[in-house]
Design an enzyme around this catalytic site. Structure first.
Site, PDB file in Angstrom:
ATOM      1  N   PHE B 136       8.736  -9.739  14.417  1.00 59.15           N
ATOM      2  CA  PHE B 136       9.636 -10.794  14.857  1.00 59.15           C
ATOM      3  C   PHE B 136       9.945 -10.487  16.318  1.00 59.15           C
ATOM      4  CE2 PHE B 136      13.713 -12.871  15.489  1.00 59.15           C
ATOM      5  CZ  PHE B 136      13.425 -14.123  15.001  1.00 59.15           C
ATOM      6  N   LYS B 231      19.956 -13.906   5.254  1.00 58.85           N
ATOM      7  CA  LYS B 231      18.798 -14.442   4.544  1.00 58.85           C
ATOM      8  C   LYS B 231      19.018 -14.231   3.031  1.00 58.85           C
ATOM      9  CE  LYS B 231      15.840 -13.401   8.518  1.00 58.85           C
ATOM     10  NZ  LYS B 231      15.521 -14.764   8.986  1.00 58.85           N
ATOM     11  N   ARG B 379       6.441 -22.333   5.851  1.00 53.27           N
ATOM     12  CA  ARG B 379       7.020 -21.175   5.149  1.00 53.27           C
ATOM     13  C   ARG B 379       7.872 -21.664   3.984  1.00 53.27           C
ATOM     14  NH1 ARG B 379      10.234 -16.736   8.389  1.00 53.27           N
ATOM     15  NH2 ARG B 379      11.725 -18.450   8.368  1.00 53.27           N
TER      16      ARG B 379
END
Lengths: 409, 409
Positions: B136, B231, B379
């Site tokens: 990332f 998340k 995704r």
């Protein structure tokens, strides 16, 4: 005894008149306050009453219903710079120079490292960072870390002695506009000019001044500044801090924390870092939305408020409190370490007192909430948006009562 | 056509059976969800329904009524380490090794700089930091800044090639346990052992694995780790990240951000920095209480949940989704870039698709919310606490419908 009574009656009558004439008196009803006297807004500002409903909407609708879409639809992504622009007029900055996010400590790190890089651009050989010797400790700790990582030397210096300590080796100077312990206001315009005359970069910490007095960042040519939002700005416990980067430095501002939020194309997710233009370059990671939008809501209490009016009331309040202390408190029990001169006073009064610890406990028990800076300083913060003159008179009166009950050490 | 119908009936029937047998099915009612399929919990976890009431209490009672007293009475001051201890069992860490606070980017900075210092303690001459080349982006940007400030060189390397790239010059290695784009799970135990065999320090980013699969930080001897909480941990938008410092390193952990909250006696407010013992040493500035206590409330959904059960369901869900995609989607329109092997799969499925952008827009319009990683990756995150097998079947079915309506590029 009769003389004291007369003085008390007189002071109470004056307090009522001052409150009646106070142009900011209508702000108090915007805050959640009880029947005590809250003089700790210089540590944690009071809750604006409309905030919980606004935060409920952030949680239940923006997060709960829109979820990921809120990054765009609810304006989450642009919150750091949008809220920065709300704070800007309170510290005398034009729009586009402040971003909100991270803690004050993290912003001090960005600012001090970036300041040494700005200084290096203007010419080499500068290896010293001057730091306020009486600073709030975190600034000193973080500046020391920045110095270690960038190969600089820290020079601790009393703010009054900064002009004499500046020289060809000075890269940057980190100062607090108002001292957290004594409430002393330092000369931001004069010291900034002196720093610039020496060819160095001026970094100011506004934690104890923003929202309490005019700062004039643009007017006085400050290079970089940081501040918290949970004191006079009432943003909530630990609410995000902010970073000011003067527009003239933005194109070369070189952050030591170049997180993806400061990238020119954050969703390109490219392996190479290209910094964004403008204040956004001071961002780091994903913004802490719940705290950030709590702060944004809280800032509504500033709508229509003039910082000059805040400053005028702040000085009148601290003058009046000192007068009441002088009138009520037995001689020799407390000594003000806050300067008498208006030009040297922030918005708090710090009283040295040998029995500070038990005295503050008893004050709090009686509804007068200040705080303590160990070992012997009683701090009383005067937040002009919700503290009045009758509060100041009562605080001094209760302080005198508590001191009479507390044996001198 | 009849074959497809049979397959669809069969898959729907199997989905119902799998949902009926799901030991985590009771968790779904803890979340605010609508009648769509939310497959973006790998970006922003859904709201646990009890959170808003808890946050109201933080705002109205803790801040609004107790104000400054809440630092002690409401446990604000100790929130970073207390919440760290709540996260610890989810990532296989004993208590006392995790603190919550700051963003992931800021924690990457602490961890990478500290890792180079740990490596230097064990012997000099190591000047390389290996960084996952597919990381990332923020990890790479921040690692580059840490390298610049500490005099190291960044070596970008595919995680699979790390063992061959390690050597006497390697100080530290920064890797993601699960790749944000492909959903590939990297071999944390094996790579950590290889890093240690080379005498280097292993730093893991758990953003895409914590709350989705067993991490085993202690078991596998990880040195330092960071992760976000918004998340799979459902902490809310931009909720604070965390830092893990293995107990054996804590006494010499040397933070580049030594803010006053990491001081052994923070309220002593001394000019000299003395770091606290334990995980507290990873703290920096004043904790962002509103976001932090939002996260703390959200973590209640994990009470009584086994991470092994989460992992089992996650693999079953992603297997089933891939099977449904295979059954429904016209051949050649999408290709999974997520590994088939369980040992190499996180909890998301990433499908390469030439028409990714319009396809994702149409999916979202029809209530199937995934996201896009430009230019061509769809995704789909599978969060086992609130996504079921019928959701997976429906998502694949709607994807097929959308693809049929979207001309191939």
């Amino acid at each position: 005894m009769s003389e004291t009574t007369t003085t008390a009656e007189d002071l109470r009558a004056r307090a009522l008149k001052l409150d009646a004439a106070d142009p900011l008196a209508d702000r108090r009803k915007l805050f959640a306050l009880d029947d005590g006297v809250y003089l700790d807004g210089n540590s944690l500002g009071a809750l604006p009453v409309h905030v919980p409903a606004r935060v409920q909407d952030v949680l239940t609708r923006q997060w709960g219903e829109l979820r990921i879409r809120s990054w765009g639809e609810s304006g989450w992504w642009t919150a750091p710079e949008r809220i920065g622009d709300r704070i800007a007029p309170l510290v005398g900055a034009a729009a586009g120079q402040i971003v909100v996010g991270d803690s004050t400590s993290v912003n001090v790190f960005k600012a001090v490292v970036a300041a040494t890089r700005l200084a290096a651009l203007a010419g080499g050989g500068r290896d010293e960072i001057l730091v306020d010797a009486t600073t709030f400790p975190t600034d000193g700790y973080i500046a020391a870390s920045a110095a270690r990582l960038t190969g600089h030397r820290i020079v601790p210096v009393d703010p009054a002695d900064v002009p004499g300590a500046l020289g060809d080796r000075t890269a940057a100077v980190l100062l607090n506009q108002v001292d957290f312990r004594t409430g002393r206001l330092h000369d931001l315009p004069g010291l900034t000019a002196a720093v610039h005359a020496a060819g160095a970069i001026a970094v100011w910490d506004l934690c104890h001044s923003a929202g309490a007095l005019p700062v004039g960042l643009d007017e006085h040519g400050v290079d970089l500044a940081v501040g918290c939002t949970y004191k006079y700005l009432n943003g909530g416990p630990g609410s995000p801090a902010y970073l000011y980067v003067a527009e003239r430095h933005q194109a070369v501002f070189d952050s030591p924390l170049p997180g993806w939020n400061s990238h020119a194309d954050p969703f390109g997710m490219t392996p190479d870092y290209t910094p964004a233009d403008g204040s956004v370059r001071g961002r780091v990671g994903t913004p802490d939305i719940v705290s950030m939008l709590t702060l944004e809501a809280a800032l509504d209490v500033w709508d229509g408020v003039s910082v000059d009016a805040v400053r005028a009331k702040s000085l009148a309040l601290t003058d009046f409190f000192l007068e009441c202390v002088e009138a009520y408190v037995p001689a020799g029990r407390v000594t003000s370490v806050t300067p008498v001169a208006h030009a040297e006073r922030g918005s708090q009064v710090a009283l040295r007192c040998d029995e500070a610890e038990p005295v503050m406990s008893r004050l709090i028990e009686r509804g007068v909430v200040g705080d303590l800076r160990r070992p012997d300083v009683l701090r009383f913060g005067f937040t002009p948006l919700y503290v009045g003159f009758a509060d100041a008179e009562r605080a001094a009166r209760v302080l005198a009562e508590v001191l009479e009950e507390t044996p001198a050490g």
